[in-house]
Design a protein around this motif. Structure first.
Motif, mmCIF file in Angstrom:
data_model
loop_
_atom_site.group_PDB
_atom_site.id
_atom_site.type_symbol
_atom_site.label_atom_id
_atom_site.label_comp_id
_atom_site.label_asym_id
_atom_site.label_seq_id
_atom_site.Cartn_x
_atom_site.Cartn_y
_atom_site.Cartn_z
ATOM 1 N N ARG A 1 0.852 -1.184 0.000
ATOM 2 C CA ARG A 1 0.000 0.000 0.000
ATOM 3 C C ARG A 1 0.897 1.247 0.000
ATOM 4 O O ARG A 1 2.034 1.179 0.447
ATOM 5 C CB ARG A 1 -0.859 0.062 1.262
ATOM 6 N N PRO A 2 0.394 2.372 -0.475
ATOM 7 C CA PRO A 2 1.203 3.591 -0.423
ATOM 8 C C PRO A 2 1.739 3.906 0.975
ATOM 9 O O PRO A 2 2.881 4.346 1.109
ATOM 10 C CB PRO A 2 0.239 4.676 -0.932
ATOM 11 N N ASP A 3 0.941 3.668 2.021
ATOM 12 C CA ASP A 3 1.407 3.945 3.382
ATOM 13 C C ASP A 3 2.611 3.093 3.773
ATOM 14 O O ASP A 3 3.390 3.469 4.654
ATOM 15 C CB ASP A 3 0.291 3.700 4.404
ATOM 16 N N ASP A 4 2.768 1.941 3.126
ATOM 17 C CA ASP A 4 3.897 1.070 3.445
ATOM 18 C C ASP A 4 5.231 1.726 3.115
ATOM 19 O O ASP A 4 6.241 1.433 3.757
ATOM 20 C CB ASP A 4 3.796 -0.260 2.686
ATOM 21 N N VAL A 5 5.261 2.596 2.119
ATOM 22 C CA VAL A 5 6.525 3.220 1.698
ATOM 23 C C VAL A 5 7.171 3.933 2.874
ATOM 24 O O VAL A 5 8.336 3.673 3.213
ATOM 25 C CB VAL A 5 6.305 4.175 0.507
ATOM 26 N N ASP B 1 10.949 -7.024 -15.797
ATOM 27 C CA ASP B 1 10.141 -8.075 -15.175
ATOM 28 C C ASP B 1 8.673 -7.670 -15.274
ATOM 29 O O ASP B 1 8.213 -6.782 -14.559
ATOM 30 C CB ASP B 1 10.563 -8.260 -13.718
ATOM 31 N N GLU B 2 7.937 -8.326 -16.143
ATOM 32 C CA GLU B 2 6.542 -7.955 -16.383
ATOM 33 C C GLU B 2 5.633 -8.226 -15.185
ATOM 34 O O GLU B 2 4.492 -7.774 -15.168
ATOM 35 C CB GLU B 2 6.022 -8.653 -17.634
ATOM 36 N N SER B 3 6.140 -8.952 -14.186
ATOM 37 C CA SER B 3 5.327 -9.215 -12.998
ATOM 38 C C SER B 3 5.379 -8.050 -12.002
ATOM 39 O O SER B 3 4.692 -8.081 -10.993
ATOM 40 C CB SER B 3 5.773 -10.510 -12.319
ATOM 41 N N THR B 4 6.184 -7.028 -12.283
ATOM 42 C CA THR B 4 6.275 -5.874 -11.384
ATOM 43 C C THR B 4 5.721 -4.625 -12.074
ATOM 44 O O THR B 4 5.722 -4.534 -13.308
ATOM 45 C CB THR B 4 7.729 -5.578 -10.952
ATOM 46 N N PRO B 5 5.289 -3.637 -11.303
ATOM 47 C CA PRO B 5 4.775 -2.394 -11.889
ATOM 48 C C PRO B 5 5.848 -1.330 -12.146
ATOM 49 O O PRO B 5 5.521 -0.187 -12.462
ATOM 50 C CB PRO B 5 3.774 -1.914 -10.829
ATOM 51 N N PHE B 6 7.119 -1.686 -12.043
ATOM 52 C CA PHE B 6 8.199 -0.712 -12.218
ATOM 53 C C PHE B 6 8.400 -0.374 -13.686
ATOM 54 O O PHE B 6 8.246 -1.213 -14.562
ATOM 55 C CB PHE B 6 9.506 -1.241 -11.627
ATOM 56 N N PHE B 7 8.773 0.885 -13.933
ATOM 57 C CA PHE B 7 9.060 1.320 -15.293
ATOM 58 C C PHE B 7 10.078 2.447 -15.237
ATOM 59 O O PHE B 7 10.538 2.849 -14.169
ATOM 60 C CB PHE B 7 7.776 1.744 -16.022
ATOM 61 N N GLU C 1 0.110 -4.268 -6.795
ATOM 62 C CA GLU C 1 0.456 -5.319 -7.744
ATOM 63 C C GLU C 1 1.647 -6.142 -7.260
ATOM 64 O O GLU C 1 2.031 -7.109 -7.900
ATOM 65 C CB GLU C 1 0.738 -4.728 -9.125
ATOM 66 N N MET C 2 2.239 -5.716 -6.142
ATOM 67 C CA MET C 2 3.315 -6.483 -5.511
ATOM 68 C C MET C 2 2.983 -6.630 -4.041
ATOM 69 O O MET C 2 2.095 -5.963 -3.528
ATOM 70 C CB MET C 2 4.671 -5.813 -5.724
ATOM 71 N N ARG D 1 3.860 -6.485 0.089
ATOM 72 C CA ARG D 1 4.601 -5.586 0.969
ATOM 73 C C ARG D 1 6.038 -6.062 1.108
ATOM 74 O O ARG D 1 6.967 -5.262 1.121
ATOM 75 C CB ARG D 1 3.926 -5.493 2.338
ATOM 76 N N ASP D 2 6.234 -7.375 1.208
ATOM 77 C CA ASP D 2 7.587 -7.923 1.317
ATOM 78 C C ASP D 2 8.419 -7.591 0.075
ATOM 79 O O ASP D 2 9.605 -7.272 0.188
ATOM 80 C CB ASP D 2 7.552 -9.434 1.537
ATOM 81 N N GLU D 3 7.818 -7.680 -1.102
ATOM 82 C CA GLU D 3 8.550 -7.351 -2.333
ATOM 83 C C GLU D 3 8.920 -5.873 -2.361
ATOM 84 O O GLU D 3 10.047 -5.509 -2.725
ATOM 85 C CB GLU D 3 7.708 -7.715 -3.562
ATOM 86 N N LEU D 4 7.980 -5.017 -1.964
ATOM 87 C CA LEU D 4 8.271 -3.586 -1.898
ATOM 88 C C LEU D 4 9.378 -3.314 -0.889
ATOM 89 O O LEU D 4 10.304 -2.542 -1.163
ATOM 90 C CB LEU D 4 7.011 -2.801 -1.532
#
Length: 143
Positions: free
Chosen positions: A10-14, A86-92, A112-113, A115-118
């Motif tokens: 979630r955005p708050d996780d950042v 990596d098409e499984s991530t939302p990074f660009f 789309e990912m 919390r652990d991945e973030l």
């Protein structure tokens, strides 16, 4: 797989993830942009930045400026490419960041990912800019 490994980011996780890393502070860079830095204090280097909407970051589908972008540092261009490709991530990335070790992600797509991945991506960003001694101590403590 643990239950926490499946929790969508979630955005708050950042901010929670950044604040939990050693010697970090939320400051500003690029003028007035909120930026997580390490180490805390005047010599901090940014590793996560909340990017302002701008003409260099346009949604190709809508033609509108992205208004919820994060810029997350990567250790090098190879790590950046791995995340972007990596098409499984939302990074660009965008042309403005060519040859710069950082990826972009819309806060609205963090779910789309997990919390652990973030957390892993943000930890890697922190490690990329943290003072070597601080990073070594952090890793030695089993992080």
């Amino acid at each position: 797989m643990t239950e926490s490994a499946r929790v969508p980011a979630r955005p708050d996780d950042v901010d929670e993830i950044c604040a939990a890393l050693p010697s970090t502070e939320l400051g500003t860079s690029w003028g007035d942009r909120p930026t997580w830095k390490v180490p805390a204090g005047g010599k901090g280097r940014g590793f996560v930045l909340y990017r302002a909407p701008g003409p260099t970051a346009i949604d190709p589908e809508t033609g509108e400026r992205y208004d919820d972008l994060l810029v997350i540092t990567t250790a090098n261009l190879a790590d950046k490419a791995a995340l972007v490709e990596d098409e499984s991530t939302p990074f660009f990335t965008i042309d403005h960041f060519d040859n710069y070790p950082a990826v972009l992600v819309q806060q609205s797509r963090l779910g789309e990912m997990t919390r652990d991945e973030l957390a892993e991506v943000i930890q890697d960003a922190w490690l990329a800019v943290a003072p070597k001694r601080l990073a070594k101590e952090y890793l030695a403590n089993g992080q």
